[in-house]
Scaffold this active site. Structure first.
Site, PDB file in Angstrom:
ATOM      1  N   ASP A 304       0.870  -1.168   0.000  1.00 24.41           N
ATOM      2  CA  ASP A 304       0.000   0.000   0.000  1.00 24.41           C
ATOM      3  C   ASP A 304       0.917   1.231   0.000  1.00 24.41           C
ATOM      4  OD1 ASP A 304      -2.145   1.657  -0.122  1.00 24.41           O
ATOM      5  OD2 ASP A 304      -3.228   0.795   1.552  1.00 24.41           O
TER       6      ASP A 304
HETATM    7  C1  NOJ Z   1      -3.896   4.020  -0.056  1.00 17.77           C
HETATM    8  C2  NOJ Z   1      -5.108   3.149   0.049  1.00 17.77           C
HETATM    9  O1  NOJ Z   1      -5.098   2.425   1.261  1.00 17.77           O
HETATM   10  C3  NOJ Z   1      -5.231   2.173  -1.103  1.00 17.77           C
HETATM   11  O2  NOJ Z   1      -6.425   1.473  -0.988  1.00 17.77           O
HETATM   12  C4  NOJ Z   1      -5.142   2.906  -2.406  1.00 17.77           C
HETATM   13  O3  NOJ Z   1      -5.304   2.007  -3.471  1.00 17.77           O
HETATM   14  C5  NOJ Z   1      -3.797   3.614  -2.478  1.00 17.77           C
HETATM   15  N1  NOJ Z   1      -3.691   4.564  -1.397  1.00 17.77           N
HETATM   16  C6  NOJ Z   1      -3.619   4.337  -3.799  1.00 17.77           C
HETATM   17  O4  NOJ Z   1      -4.440   5.428  -3.875  1.00 17.77           O
END
Ligand code: NOJ
Length: 759
Positions: A304
């Protein structure tokens, strides 16, 4: 080396030896030179050979580049590390993927830069296409309330058609995190609290996004997230720790991930949380042992946003060098906007801490997807401006959105059949969300430039031919009551009042946890003031999570939960209010009476001192101040018609392990409207070790019945539905009595019987 990793490393190398033993080449740069003959099961030998040949040409910096993903500066969805000169980095082969890019023209510019790199390896473009792209669909939790897998799959399909036409290869969806805590803002992005429903929806979404398979121009790669247990963050606080037994993890939290992997999801994303002390990005148990080994996942895992780097803040790694070392060994292939790999991986290899074989395996997984997408044949495969123009916002997509939106609406209360409304009556539209266009799309809508239009409630009602007056009354969060008097005056002039209250769209989503989940501001006071006029009141609640609104629930005659429904919100709501569509949604998450009951879910384990549902009983597992009942249970939702359940039959009274049992019953529409019912099958293993839930959803069917019509519904119960994880994490069945419950909701069981599973 980190002391915790030593025993794992050995296993890891054994696993790699197995993987390499089935891949077609000799890894000349790998420390463990292994002679290879045939590709692993399920892999395409032609692609694997091409990857091998390409890997042989790549420098370590180019390999690290493939594992490196940056966000464009145009849109950011997290704390960006450093802008630098990303275009130059792409030309130098230092970036394998970009996120937060979209549009044929814009993505083409980046791909042009990649084509100037030494090896011309195409870029992957990823984006959070969570509930629609240009055509914005209901938020995922709302879609889950439809219990309509075809509708959910269609929504993902349309999102993929639009996104792929707009240059996108990869969506960071579906989010399949099970959630039992409505304080957590990200409940809006998932399918609610149940592993069975969640697994079915996970499958539908993956199939929807990936269509007929990667390589087709209308397919985008799914990214199943957040692996794992992110939804169980302590206190409902986003990014928080998770502490849970492995049995709980396997039984409740992992099934939707497994279902998504089995449905062929191309990629997985790990999560921000630590699970029992190990940040998910460092978890070899999750990423390698479960996902890649046990489930045989051949795609790649992306971190993430910055989650590798964040191991330092967790206090798990002393610096990003150590964090990168942990992550790559755990099976985290790509680093999203973290620069931990970019800054450290080559040095880790040079220092002998990370073998080239491990880097190669991660790069292989990323390149495999680029090949499968067809990007090596044509890096501009998704870059057709004419197709983009033709595809976005097609009328057929907008029509589909309206249909999915109305299927997602849940009717919570309808005293004296106040709904559907009579078109001849004048309607006062009151509340802060009646005319709000921006909120209709909900959080995580891709259309950050606001190019498209959402139909507000006001517009939808007008389009339906309603005679409307309007007063805002108050804001969502503001405490001013200055608009109350005008709202009361407007209500007095109408035959019926429809109020639109709730949260704003940005009150749920990432980093949007709330400790108080009652209606914000003075909205419930406004409802009281309007209810006091004596006019019949319908309250629409627009929100991204279950809210607490006890006074409204107990006093207002009609309540409709509309969540965030996307572009066609106003039209879909008007369809329901006027009976053009008979509501059929059922709650995918339990609604508490009080935030003090959270976490609250229907499939709990009984205690030795179960409390009564409706009353306080001494020395029992309840509360002094309220009953343990939720306000609205999982699976609950009304219709304008009534359904009668009868004639439950089991094909056998006793079964052996290998046998199946068929459950059948009749449902009759006894009301005057045609309507859909979601019939629900729950099972309970009456006596077992370990203790089992009081009931578990094991089947559901959504069926349409005309007034007076009856249909027979049947479910097959097989061994899988009777199995569970014991404390040794073995998937077992135990002989004994099983209770079969058939209901219209988890707390509205209409029919019940038992059978015995024999030794
Ligand atoms: C953080 C989020 O937790 C995730 O779900 C997302 O895909 C990414 N940022 C990219 O935006």
């Amino acid at each position: 080396m980190h002391p915790l990793r030593k025993p794992l490393l050995l296993k890891h190398f054994l696993l790699l030896a197995v993987i390499f033993a089935f891949t077609p080449a000799t890894f000349s740069q790998s420390k463990a030179k292994v002679k290879i003959s045939a590709p692993a099961k399920g892999l395409n030998p032609v692609i694997e050979n091409k990857i091998t040949a390409l890997l042989a040409k790549m420098t370590i910096d180019e390999k690290v580049g493939q594992l490196n993903q940056y966000s464009s500066d145009k849109v950011v969805t997290g704390p960006i590390t450093n802008s630098g000169n990303k275009l130059q980095d792409v030309k130098d082969g230092k970036i394998g993927s970009l996120l937060n890019v979209r549009g044929v023209d814009y993505t083409r510019q980046w791909q042009d830069a990649a084509m100037q790199s030494r090896l011309k390896i195409p870029l992957l473009f990823g984006l959070d296409v969570i509930h629609g792209y240009r055509t914005t669909f209901p938020i995922p939790l709302a879609e889950a309330a439809s219990w309509d897998l075809d509708a959910i799959q269609l929504s993902a399909r349309i999102a993929a058609e639009e996104a792929s036409a707009s240059g996108i290869h990869w969506t960071f969806a579906p989010m399949v995190d099970l959630a039992r805590d409505p304080r957590w803002g990200r409940v809006m992005e998932g399918a609610g609290e149940d592993p069975f429903l969640g697994s079915a929806i996970a499958r539908a979404r993956v199939i929807g996004f990936q269509g007929k398979g990667l390589g087709n121009t209308d397919a985008v790669m799914a990214c199943v997230k957040h692996f794992a247990a992110y939804g169980a963050a302590i206190g409902g606080r986003d990014y928080n720790s998770v502490d849970m037994s492995l049995r709980n993890l396997w039984e409740f939290y992992l099934p939707p991930f497994k279902a998504a992997a089995e449905a062929g999801a191309a990629t997985f994303m790990n999560s921000f949380n630590d699970l029992n002390g190990t940040p998910a990005s460092a978890s070899k148990y999750l990423q390698t042992d479960i996902l890649k080994s046990k489930w045989g996942f051949k795609g790649f895992v992306v971190s993430d946003w910055g989650s590798i780097r964040e191991m330092v803040a967790h206090g798990y790694a002393k610096d990003t060098y150590e964090a990168a070392d942990q992550a790559i060994h755990a099976g985290n292939d790509m680093d999203m906007e973290g620069r931990a790999y970019n800054n450290n991986l080559a040095k880790l290899v040079k220092d002998g801490k990370v073998s080239m074989a491990i880097v190669d395996e991660a790069v292989r997984r990323v390149l495999r997807k680029k090949y499968e997408l067809g990007l090596f044949d044509d890096p501009y495969k998704f870059s057709n401006a004419e197709r983009e123009k033709q595809t976005l916002n097609k009328q057929s997509f907008i029509d589909a959105e309206r249909d999915v939106a109305r299927k997602s609406i849940v009717l919570l209360k309808n005293q004296n059949q106040l709904l559907p409304l009579d078109k001849n009556k004048t309607v006062a539209l009151i509340g802060p969300l009646v005319k709000s266009e921006a909120d209709m799309k909900g959080f995580w809508s891709v259309d950050w430039e606001g190019k498209d239009h959402s139909v507000t409630l006001f517009e939808g009602m007008e389009a339906a031919g309603a005679k409307v007056n309007y007063a805002k009354g108050c804001d969502v969060s503001d405490t001013s009551r200055a608009g109350f008097a005008e709202a009361v005056k407007t209500a007095m002039k109408a035959d019926v009042v429809v109020m639109a209250v709730g949260e704003t769209a940005i009150m749920s989503g990432e980093a949007k946890s709330r400790s108080d989940i009652t209606l914000p501001g003075v909205q419930e006071e406004l409802i009281k003031a309007i209810q006091a006029t004596g006019k019949p009141v319908v309250v629409l609640i627009m929100a991204g999570r279950p809210l607490v609104f006890n006074w409204t629930a107990d006093h207002v005659p009609a309540i409709v939960y509309t969540w965030w429904l996307g572009n066609e919100a106003g039209n879909a709501i008007a369809d329901v209010l006027y009976g053009k569509y008979n509501p059929s949604g059922k709650l995918p998450m339990t609604f508490p009476q009080s935030v003090g009951q959270v976490p609250i879910y229907y499939n709990y384990l009984n205690t030795g001192r179960p409390s009564k549902d409706d009353a306080f009983s001494k020395y029992s597992s309840g509360y002094l101040d309220i009953t343990k009942r939720p306000k609205y249970a999982f699976g609950y939702g009304l219709s304008y018609t009534k359904f009668e359940y009868s004639d439950l039959k089991l094909s056998k009274n006793d079964i052996r392990k290998a046998e199946e049992i068929t459950v059948s019953f009749t449902i009759k529409n006894t009301g005057k409207y045609a309507g859909e019912e979601v019939a629900q099958l729950y099972l309970q293993d009456a006596v077992s070790q370990p203790v089992r839930p009081v009931k578990e959803l094991k089947g559901f069917k959504k069926l349409m019945l005309q007034p007076g019509e009856s249909k027979t519904v049947s479910f097959v119960i097989d061994k899988d539905k009777l199995s569970f994880y014991n404390n040794d994490l073995q998937w077992i069945t135990q002989p004994g009595k099983f209770n079969v419950f058939i209901g219209s909701a988890s707390d509205d069981i209409r029919l019940q019987k038992s059978f015995n599973l024999l030794d």
